[in-house]
Design a protein around this motif. Structure first.
Motif, PDB file in Angstrom:
ATOM      1  N   LEU A 136     -63.678  36.720  36.276  1.00  0.00           N
ATOM      2  CA  LEU A 136     -65.317  36.852  35.370  1.00  0.00           C
ATOM      3  C   LEU A 136     -65.122  38.481  34.596  1.00  0.00           C
ATOM      4  O   LEU A 136     -65.551  38.497  33.595  1.00  0.00           O
ATOM      5  CB  LEU A 136     -66.382  36.908  36.536  1.00  0.00           C
ATOM      6  CG  LEU A 136     -67.590  37.117  35.829  1.00  0.00           C
ATOM      7  CD1 LEU A 136     -68.099  36.052  34.802  1.00  0.00           C
ATOM      8  CD2 LEU A 136     -68.798  36.996  36.983  1.00  0.00           C
ATOM      9  N   TYR A 137     -64.873  39.184  35.606  1.00  0.00           N
ATOM     10  CA  TYR A 137     -64.783  40.588  34.845  1.00  0.00           C
ATOM     11  C   TYR A 137     -63.648  40.811  33.862  1.00  0.00           C
ATOM     12  O   TYR A 137     -63.952  41.451  32.690  1.00  0.00           O
ATOM     13  CB  TYR A 137     -64.698  41.962  36.038  1.00  0.00           C
ATOM     14  CG  TYR A 137     -65.863  42.314  36.822  1.00  0.00           C
ATOM     15  CD1 TYR A 137     -66.248  43.643  36.597  1.00  0.00           C
ATOM     16  CD2 TYR A 137     -66.337  41.406  37.584  1.00  0.00           C
ATOM     17  CE1 TYR A 137     -67.295  43.811  37.357  1.00  0.00           C
ATOM     18  CE2 TYR A 137     -67.635  41.569  38.262  1.00  0.00           C
ATOM     19  CZ  TYR A 137     -67.902  42.801  38.243  1.00  0.00           C
ATOM     20  OH  TYR A 137     -69.025  43.442  39.031  1.00  0.00           O
ATOM     21  N   GLN A 138     -62.764  40.029  34.245  1.00  0.00           N
ATOM     22  CA  GLN A 138     -61.533  40.410  32.971  1.00  0.00           C
ATOM     23  C   GLN A 138     -62.127  39.435  31.787  1.00  0.00           C
ATOM     24  O   GLN A 138     -61.812  39.775  30.759  1.00  0.00           O
ATOM     25  CB  GLN A 138     -60.087  39.600  33.500  1.00  0.00           C
ATOM     26  CG  GLN A 138     -59.671  40.327  34.559  1.00  0.00           C
ATOM     27  CD  GLN A 138     -58.408  39.571  35.368  1.00  0.00           C
ATOM     28  OE1 GLN A 138     -58.485  38.424  35.553  1.00  0.00           O
ATOM     29  NE2 GLN A 138     -57.387  40.344  35.891  1.00  0.00           N
ATOM     30  N   ASP A 139     -62.803  38.471  31.950  1.00  0.00           N
ATOM     31  CA  ASP A 139     -63.503  37.767  30.638  1.00  0.00           C
ATOM     32  C   ASP A 139     -64.321  38.845  30.017  1.00  0.00           C
ATOM     33  O   ASP A 139     -64.657  38.486  28.763  1.00  0.00           O
ATOM     34  CB  ASP A 139     -64.368  36.724  31.148  1.00  0.00           C
ATOM     35  CG  ASP A 139     -63.561  35.378  31.782  1.00  0.00           C
ATOM     36  OD1 ASP A 139     -62.349  35.410  31.480  1.00  0.00           O
ATOM     37  OD2 ASP A 139     -64.114  34.608  32.415  1.00  0.00           O
ATOM     38  N   VAL A 142     -70.998  49.449  38.751  1.00  0.00           N
ATOM     39  CA  VAL A 142     -70.727  50.718  37.824  1.00  0.00           C
ATOM     40  C   VAL A 142     -69.765  49.993  36.649  1.00  0.00           C
ATOM     41  O   VAL A 142     -70.094  50.101  35.446  1.00  0.00           O
ATOM     42  CB  VAL A 142     -70.143  51.891  38.277  1.00  0.00           C
ATOM     43  CG1 VAL A 142     -69.672  52.821  37.065  1.00  0.00           C
ATOM     44  CG2 VAL A 142     -71.069  52.581  39.337  1.00  0.00           C
ATOM     45  N   ALA A 143     -69.013  49.228  36.881  1.00  0.00           N
ATOM     46  CA  ALA A 143     -68.025  48.608  36.074  1.00  0.00           C
ATOM     47  C   ALA A 143     -68.980  47.437  35.127  1.00  0.00           C
ATOM     48  O   ALA A 143     -68.761  47.443  33.867  1.00  0.00           O
ATOM     49  CB  ALA A 143     -66.611  47.854  36.565  1.00  0.00           C
ATOM     50  N   ALA A 144     -69.579  46.856  35.920  1.00  0.00           N
ATOM     51  CA  ALA A 144     -70.803  45.928  35.058  1.00  0.00           C
ATOM     52  C   ALA A 144     -71.389  46.874  34.141  1.00  0.00           C
ATOM     53  O   ALA A 144     -71.741  46.121  32.949  1.00  0.00           O
ATOM     54  CB  ALA A 144     -71.313  45.087  36.002  1.00  0.00           C
ATOM     55  N   ALA A 145     -71.939  47.775  34.431  1.00  0.00           N
ATOM     56  CA  ALA A 145     -72.662  48.631  33.787  1.00  0.00           C
ATOM     57  C   ALA A 145     -71.919  49.156  32.478  1.00  0.00           C
ATOM     58  O   ALA A 145     -72.403  49.164  31.357  1.00  0.00           O
ATOM     59  CB  ALA A 145     -73.509  49.902  34.433  1.00  0.00           C
ATOM     60  N   ALA A 146     -70.735  49.677  32.834  1.00  0.00           N
ATOM     61  CA  ALA A 146     -70.073  50.119  31.634  1.00  0.00           C
ATOM     62  C   ALA A 146     -69.837  49.130  30.504  1.00  0.00           C
ATOM     63  O   ALA A 146     -69.547  49.467  29.345  1.00  0.00           O
ATOM     64  CB  ALA A 146     -68.658  50.765  31.894  1.00  0.00           C
ATOM     65  N   LYS A 181     -60.125  45.700  33.065  1.00  0.00           N
ATOM     66  CA  LYS A 181     -59.025  45.705  33.502  1.00  0.00           C
ATOM     67  C   LYS A 181     -58.750  46.406  34.959  1.00  0.00           C
ATOM     68  O   LYS A 181     -59.570  47.075  35.366  1.00  0.00           O
ATOM     69  CB  LYS A 181     -57.885  46.613  32.497  1.00  0.00           C
ATOM     70  CG  LYS A 181     -58.034  46.217  31.210  1.00  0.00           C
ATOM     71  CD  LYS A 181     -56.985  47.150  30.233  1.00  0.00           C
ATOM     72  CE  LYS A 181     -57.825  48.389  30.176  1.00  0.00           C
ATOM     73  NZ  LYS A 181     -58.954  48.411  29.206  1.00  0.00           N
ATOM     74  N   PHE A 182     -57.923  45.586  35.699  1.00  0.00           N
ATOM     75  CA  PHE A 182     -57.718  45.864  37.178  1.00  0.00           C
ATOM     76  C   PHE A 182     -56.350  46.714  37.334  1.00  0.00           C
ATOM     77  O   PHE A 182     -55.376  45.992  36.812  1.00  0.00           O
ATOM     78  CB  PHE A 182     -57.779  44.812  37.894  1.00  0.00           C
ATOM     79  CG  PHE A 182     -59.365  44.106  38.192  1.00  0.00           C
ATOM     80  CD1 PHE A 182     -60.089  44.624  39.081  1.00  0.00           C
ATOM     81  CD2 PHE A 182     -59.724  43.174  37.348  1.00  0.00           C
ATOM     82  CE1 PHE A 182     -61.298  43.980  39.019  1.00  0.00           C
ATOM     83  CE2 PHE A 182     -61.016  42.832  37.204  1.00  0.00           C
ATOM     84  CZ  PHE A 182     -61.908  43.147  38.165  1.00  0.00           C
ATOM     85  N   VAL A 183     -56.338  47.587  38.173  1.00  0.00           N
ATOM     86  CA  VAL A 183     -54.935  48.331  38.913  1.00  0.00           C
ATOM     87  C   VAL A 183     -55.154  47.966  40.253  1.00  0.00           C
ATOM     88  O   VAL A 183     -55.900  48.806  40.969  1.00  0.00           O
ATOM     89  CB  VAL A 183     -54.974  49.542  38.082  1.00  0.00           C
ATOM     90  CG1 VAL A 183     -53.353  49.961  38.849  1.00  0.00           C
ATOM     91  CG2 VAL A 183     -54.866  49.514  36.775  1.00  0.00           C
TER      92      VAL A 183
END
Length: 529
Positions: free
Chosen positions: A270-273, A234-238, A277-279
Motif C-alpha cells: 500500500l505504501y509503495q502504491d 510519519v511516512a504517511a504524512a510525508a 520506498k523501503f530499505v
C-alpha cells in the motif's frame, strides 16, 4: 566498539525490546504473579493510609495535597477524574516540562503532521479529553477548576522523606500524594553518528512536531528510520506533502512487534502504491552532514548512501524515569514498578501511563504499555483508588491502533485496531480491499464448542465422533483493518472472552464479515450482549 557497531546494536536491541513476535510476553515478561504483587502492595497501602491524614486546609504556600508530575495524556485524564470527585479545586497541582496543558499525544504523528493545506490538527483542538469524547480541557479549564499548572519547569529531584519536589527553576513543592505521569522519551541516535544534526528529528511533544513541520515545508527527500508506529505514521504524512520518502529498518517487514509477515507485506505494498520506498534488513553506519551542519544523507552498513534533507528517527522510546529512580524500577520491562492500583513501593506515591510497570492481570505477567488507551484508563483507575474505597485490581486488555492517510485528497484512508495477545498460529481473512482480519489462535489445547457450551463446560458432555474431529483453539488476539463501528466494537469482546473457535471453519470463511460472525458465534452468551 565502532560507531557503526553501536548504531547496529542500538537498532537491534530496540527492535528486540519492542518485539511482540512471541506475543506481549517478550515485551512484558512473566516476572511474578499478580497475587504476589498485590500482597506486598497491600502492606504499603496500609502504611499510606495511616500516613496520609492531612486536611486540605493545612496546605499552604508550597504545600499541595495532590501533585501530578507530567503533562501528557495520563495527566489530563487524571485531572478530569479529580474534578469528577470534587477534589481538584485548590488541591491539585500539575507540573510539566511543556508549555502546553495536557493534550492527546497521538495526534502529533497523525493529524498534526498533515500538510498545511489539508486542515492539520492544532491546539487547542486536541487537548485532553477530546480523544475519548470528553470535554476539551484548555488552560482556561484548569484555571476554572482551581487546578494549579506549573509549565516549563520539570522536576529534577525528589526528597521522599520530606515529601518535597524540586523543579528546574529551584521551586520546592511539597505533596501529600504524588502521581508520576512522566511518560517516555524518544530513543535517540548517538551524537557521534549524527543523531543531533540539523534536519534530524524525534517526536515526543508539540515542540518536536513543530520543528519537523518546519523541515517538511522545505524538504525534498525524507528518510524515516524505523518501521513501527512512528515510521508508518510519519511516512504517511510525508506522502501528503508530496515528498520523496524512504523507510529504513533492520527487520524483514513493517511493524514486527505486531504484524505477521503477511500483514506487513500488505501494508508495504500500500505504501509503495503511494510512492514510498523501503530499505529492509538494513544497518546504519552514520548520518552524513553538509558544510552547514545539516543532514544530507544516511550511510548504510553496505556502503551505500540514501540522500535526505530531513531524517526522522522512530526507533522506540524509553520510560522517562528521571529523578524517580529511587522509587523502585522494574529491571525487565523498565519503568516504575507498581501494583494493580498503581501504588509504588513508597506509600503515597503512584505511577501511571507509559512509565508504569504494572501487573497485566488477564495474562498474569508484568507489563509496561506505551499506548494512549492505557494512559487514559490507568489514570482513572489510579485516581479512583486514591480518592475512594475502590480496591479492584486494574484489569487491562492490551489494544493498539493506527490511523493514517486521513488527509483530504488521499486515495485511501487506513484505520486498524488490534486487541488481545498476538500468540499462537494465525488465520488471515480478506484481500485488503479494504478489509483484512487476522486471528491469533492458541490451538490444540481446547476443543471446539460443543452444543453451544463454553470450553470449560464441554468436558461434562459426550461429543460425537464428528465433534471430536472439530479441533479448535483459544482465540487470543484479533486484528481488523477498515472495520465498521460494530465490527470494531466486537474485537475487545473476542479478545477478553478468548472463546474456543473452530480453526478449519474460520479458515474457510469467504469474507472478513463471515469470519467475524464465526468468531462471534463462539462467544459465551453473556459476552454477546
Amino acid at each position: 566498539m565502532s560507531s557503526a557497531s553501536v548504531c547496529r546494536a542500538r537498532m537491534s536491541s530496540i527492535s528486540q525490546a519492542l518485539s511482540l513476535k512471541h506475543g506481549l510476553s517478550l515485551w512484558c515478561p512473566q516476572l511474578a504473579s499478580v497475587n504476589q504483587i498485590s500482597e506486598s502492595s497491600c502492606i504499603a497501602s496500609a502504611r499510606f493510609t495511616r500516613r496520609f491524614t492531612v486536611s486540605a486546609s493545612s496546605f499552604a504556600n508550597e504545600n499541595r495535597e495532590y501533585v501530578i508530575v507530567g503533562g501528557g495524556n495520563s495527566a489530563g485524564y487524571a485531572a478530569r477524574t479529580f474534578v469528577e470527585h470534587g477534589l481538584a479545586d485548590g488541591k491539585l497541582c500539575i507540573i510539566t516540562k511543556e508549555a502546553h496543558a495536557p493534550y492527546e499525544r497521538p495526534a502529533l504523528t497523525k493529524g498534526y503532521l498533515f500538510p498545511l493545506d489539508k486542515k492539520p490538527a492544532r491546539l487547542p483542538g486536541f487537548h485532553t479529553c477530546v480523544g475519548s469524547g470528553g470535554e476539551r480541557q484548555t488552560p482556561e479549564w484548569y484555571n476554572e477548576k482551581g487546578i494549579e499548572m506549573i509549565y516549563e519547569d520539570p522536576v529534577t529531584n525528589i526528597d521522599v522523606e520530606k515529601q518535597t519536589l524540586k523543579t528546574n527553576s529551584g521551586k520546592l513543592v511539597k505533596y501529600g500524594a504524588l502521581i508520576i505521569a512522566t511518560g517516555c522519551t524518544a530513543s535517540r541516535f548517538p551524537d557521534k553518528i549524527g543523531g543531533n544534526l540539523g534536519g534530524v528529528h524525534y517526536i515526543r511533544d508539540v515542540a518536536d512536531a513543530n520543528s519537523l513541520i518546519s523541515s517538511l515545508e522545505k524538504a525534498k527527500k525524507v528518510v524515516v528510520v524505523g518501521g513501527g508506529y512512528i515510521g508508518m505514521e510519519v511516512a504517511a504524512a510525508a506522502v501528503g506533502w508530496k515528498l520523496d520518502t524512504t523507510i529504513i529498518f533492520p527487520e524483514d517487514h513493517l511493524m514486527t512487534r505486531l504484524f505477521t509477515p503477511s500483514l506487513g507485506r500488505r501494508y508495504e505494498e500500500l505504501y509503495q502504491d503511494y510512492g514510498v520506498k523501503f530499505v529492509k534488513g538494513a544497518s546504519i553506519e552514520h548520518l552524513e552532514s553538509g558544510s552547514d551542519g545539516r543532514v544530507v544523507g544516511v550511510k548504510l552498513g553496505n556502503g551505500s548512501t540514501i540522500e535526505a534533507d530531513t531524517v526522522v528517527i522512530g526507533i522506540g522510546a524509553k520510560p522517562a524515569v528521571g529523578p524517580f529512580e529511587s522509587i523502585g524500577l522494574n529491571s525487565s520491562v523498565g519503568g516504575i514498578q507498581v501494583d494493580g492500583q498503581f501504588r509504588t513501593n513508597i506509600p503515597g506515591i503512584f505511577a501511571i501511563g507509559d512509565v508504569a510497570a504494572f501487573p497485566l492481570k488477564m495474562y498474569n505477567r508484568i507489563a509496561r504499555v506505551e499506548h494512549v488507551d492505557h494512559a487514559r484508563r490507568s489514570a482513572k483507575h489510579c485516581v479512583q483508588s486514591l480518592l475512594t474505597a475502590h480496591t479492584a485490581t486494574y484489569d487491562y486488555l492490551p489494544s493498539f491502533y493506527s490511523r493514517v492517510f486521513e488527509y483530504e485528497g488521499s486515495q485511501r484512508k487506513v484505520w486498524w485496531q488490534f486487541f488481545g495477545d498476538n500468540v499462537g498460529e494465525t488465520v488471515e481473512i480478506g484481500n485488503f480491499d479494504p478489509k483484512v482480519a487476522t486471528f491469533w489462535i492458541d490451538s490444540g489445547k481446547f476443543p471446539a464448542p460443543v452444543w453451544g457450551l463454553r470450553p470449560s463446560d464441554s468436558h461434562c458432555c459426550k461429543a460425537s465422533d464428528n465433534d471430536k474431529q472439530m479441533i479448535g483453539g483459544k482465540l487470543k488476539g484479533v486484528f481488523l483493518e477498515s472495520g465498521s463501528p460494530e465490527e470494531f466494537q466486537l474485537l475487545p469482546k473476542l479478545a477478553r472472552s478468548q472463546p474456543s473457535v473452530d480453526i478449519a471453519k474460520l479458515q474457510k470463511a469467504s469474507s472478513v464479515e463471515e469470519a467475524l460472525e464465526i468468531a462471534q458465534s463462539s462467544l459465551p452468551v453473556e459476552a454477546k450482549v
